[in-house]
Write an enzyme that holds these catalytic residues in place. Sequence first.
Site, PDB file in Angstrom:
ATOM      1  CB  CYS A 109      37.120  62.711 -46.391  1.00 17.35           C
ATOM      2  SG  CYS A 109      36.666  64.154 -47.349  1.00 17.35           S
ATOM      3  CG  HIS A 110      35.750  62.033 -51.203  1.00 20.16           C
ATOM      4  ND1 HIS A 110      35.957  63.252 -50.590  1.00 20.16           N
ATOM      5  CD2 HIS A 110      34.806  62.241 -52.149  1.00 20.16           C
ATOM      6  CE1 HIS A 110      35.167  64.156 -51.152  1.00 20.16           C
ATOM      7  NE2 HIS A 110      34.461  63.576 -52.098  1.00 20.16           N
TER       8      HIS A 110
END
Length: 171
Positions: A104-105
């Site tokens: 994800c991030h």
Amino acid sequence: MGKKIAVVVTDLFEDVEYTDPVHAFKEAGHDIVTVEKESGNKVTGKNDEETVTIDKGIDDVSPDDFDALFIPGGFSPDILRGDDRFVQFAKSFVDDGKPVMAICHGPQLLITAEVLKDRDVTGFKSIHVDLKNAGAKLHDEEVVVCGGNLVTSRTPDDLPAFNRESLKVLG
């Protein structure tokens, strides 16, 4: 033989992006060590579903203590990349060719470490431009493995593929 995996995590991590891989890693016999600013700190996921008690402070560890690095998503990687100690810690794993798994991030920490140039990666849609600007070769796929040691995924929906490929890289 299980690997010793450093998990860099702080408040506002994506709950399931921490719990699901950590469960898979432990089930496969790997040892998990959470790393944040100070040991004993309690960090909470952004959905308030999970609280993690930190095992080690960043000043008490070295990349040499570990076989691999896991960076869960959420807001945690963005917070951690503001601290040069975490940036250098992550950079060392990539420079040494050790397994690095980021979902994800999570790749935000690797962007700041400036280790993604010419590497095949993916990440959450909102960081695609950042990944391209870091010189990465962006792929919008559920999981991307680069060089046999860098595993990236986009969202919690990609967790089955992320866990599968991470476990392969860990051996």
